[in-house]
Design an enzyme around this catalytic site. Structure first.
Site, mmCIF file in Angstrom:
data_model
loop_
_atom_site.group_PDB
_atom_site.id
_atom_site.type_symbol
_atom_site.label_atom_id
_atom_site.label_comp_id
_atom_site.label_asym_id
_atom_site.label_seq_id
_atom_site.Cartn_x
_atom_site.Cartn_y
_atom_site.Cartn_z
ATOM 1 C CB THR A 1 -0.905 -3.547 -2.371
ATOM 2 O OG1 THR A 1 -1.082 -4.085 -1.064
ATOM 3 C CG2 THR A 1 -2.203 -3.707 -3.127
ATOM 4 C CD GLU B 1 -3.869 -5.935 2.415
ATOM 5 O OE1 GLU B 1 -4.920 -6.584 2.419
ATOM 6 O OE2 GLU B 1 -3.084 -5.904 3.387
ATOM 7 C CE1 TYR C 1 -4.712 0.362 -1.244
ATOM 8 C CE2 TYR C 1 -4.258 -1.825 -0.363
ATOM 9 C CZ TYR C 1 -3.806 -0.617 -0.878
ATOM 10 O OH TYR C 1 -2.459 -0.397 -1.028
ATOM 11 C CE LYS D 1 -2.921 0.728 -4.430
ATOM 12 N NZ LYS D 1 -1.840 1.570 -4.961
#
Ligand code: NDP
Length: 426
Positions: free
Chosen positions: A139, A141, A163, A167
């Site tokens: 991701t 992110e 999160y 990840k």
């Protein structure tokens, strides 16, 4: 590395999520046997895949199978992988909501980080590390507090949510297993991609659902957090188009729709396994492709399947199938828009302009609507802006996005208006 080319068996974790559902359709259409892991829930959680799961004709010959499992349970992962021996695994399962990850931080790490490790280890436990290709849904992110604009595969990571931290672990463990055990494992660093199937709690879907309700007179207002937060919102569809596989499909559709030979060659009636051969012709070689397709048709191949390019995620497939060596890629549209712009585009689609007045009030057409401004209780740390550079994937897969931002919004708006008309309580 030797692969079992004759078998095409995919295992998808997160199969009932947005991406998993599209990927299932895509792989089934390519002749794969598709297995997916779903969690046991106290209510139905398979609405995005029910058309594949309940309709025996949708998955042509029973090639679609669901297994109960969980990314937190390594024994079930070993059992499922050992039994079906997948040639490809797409790890899409995640607690994928950034904000929720602040509330469920430990669980997010269990699923998104350790879950990926469990899956990789299960592949090894089953002795499949040299025969199974592995795709990890990573991701944007990971970039968190952005140090570099635009972000590429080389931009340093600075995750800013549980999160993103989870990840990041998954990202590195994939690379670690690739290097340590010579596994074919790659990360797709995905920027946001939306579609009518996007989860209802994500901001884009929240906007299109509420604006649809306002449009139909079912709601009065939409509450949002940070309107200035910017994201790269691609259409899930676009993660397909212009890739080698869809070059062919696009060409077919064009021919079928308006080409001079459209009446002669009904490309939707080209036999499935014939299409597979055509798929792998070099992209851009359209005339050769046409001649081959025409010849096949003349030879009377006619038992037939719908070869519509389903939406999305063929890019996952391309990363896994077309890559000769496993690498990691940024996948993004290259355009950023703010939440505010998304809202404006949603109303514009309905022919209404918004005039923003101060922080909380704006006009929608002739009516006044009241909006929340910033929610003070919300952790703001993850709301940094994004800007992408997907040139590596573009060069490798000859890929560039086609769906524009207004088209993305339009697609989601139309779908939600239809949904709300059918079921105002949805
Ligand atoms: P969704 O949230 O729609 O789907 C997540 C899937 O994971 C669901 O099927 C969910 O099942 C499943 N899942 C969650 N927890 C577990 C668990 N403990 N065990 C097994 N399955 C579980 O995500 P998307 O389809 O949008 O995204 C797919 C992947 O891509 C995710 O990993 C996401 O983090 C990543 N990604 C997505 C982006 C996007 O813009 N969509 C951008 C960047 C990365 P259930 O229905 O039971 O909850």
């Amino acid at each position: 590395m030797a692969f079992l080319e004759e078998r095409k068996v995919a295992l998808i974790t997160g199969i009932n999520g947005q991406d998993g559902s599209y990927l299932s359709e895509f792989l089934l259409n390519k002749g794969y046997e598709v297995h997916g892991i779903i969690r046991r829930a106290s209510s139905f959680n398979t609405s995005r895949i029910d058309h594949l799961h309940l309709d025996p004709f949708a998955h042509k010959g029973g090639r679609f199978h669901l297994h109960y499992g969980d990314m937190t349970d390594s024994s079930c992962l070993v059992k499922i992988i050992g039994r079906i021996k997948p040639t490809e695994i797409y790890n899409l399962a995640a607690q994928s909501h950034v904000k929720v990850s602040f509330d469920l931080s430990e669980y997010t790490a269990e699923v998104d980080a350790v879950g990926t490790l469990r899956l990789l280890d299960a592949i090894r436990t089953c002795g499949l590390e040299n025969s199974t290709k592995f795709y990890q849904a990573s991701t944007s992110e990971l970039y968190g507090k952005v140090a570099e604009i635009p972000q590429t595969e080389k931009t340093p990571f600075y995750p800013r949510s549980p999160y993103a931290c989870a990840k990041l672990y998954a990202y590195w463990i994939v690379i670690n297993y690739r290097e340590a055990y010579n596994m074919f494992a790659c990360n797709g660093i995905l920027f946001n991609h939306e579609s009518p199937r996007r989860g209802e709690t994500f901001v884009t879907r929240k906007i299109t659902r509420e604006v649809a309700k306002i449009h139909l007179g079912l709601s009065q207002c939409l509450e949002l957090g940070n309107l200035d937060s910017k994201r790269d919102w691609g259409h899930a569809k676009d993660y397909v188009e212009d890739l080698p596989v869809t070059d062919v499909l696009q060409f077919c559709n064009v021919l079928e729709a308006k080409g001079p030979y459209g009446n002669i060659v009904n490309l939707k009636q080209i036999k499935r396994n014939t299409m597979h051969k055509v798929f792998f012709m070099p992209s851009g070689d359209y005339m050769v492709m046409f001649i081959v397709i025409g010849l096949l048709y003349e030879l009377g191949l006619s038992n037939f399947v719908d070869i519509e390019p389903t939406h999305i995620i063929n890019l996952f497939f391309n990363l896994v199938i077309f890559s000769t060596t496993p690498e990691d890629y940024v996948i993004a549209s290259g355009e950023t828009h703010s939440v505010k712009e998304f809202v404006e585009a949603a109303f514009r689609h309905l022919g209404k302009e918004i005039v923003w007045e101060g922080k909380g009030v704006e006009e929608v057409g002739k009516e006044k609507r009241y909006w929340n401004s910033q929610n003070k209780n919300q952790p703001q740390i993850f709301s940094t802006n994004r800007s992408s550079d997907a040139s590596k994937a573009k060069a490798k897969f000859n890929w560039s996005p086609k769906v524009t931002f207004p088209e993305l919004v339009k697609d989601m708006m139309n779908s939600d208006i239809e949904l709300m008309k059918k079921n105002p309580m949805a």
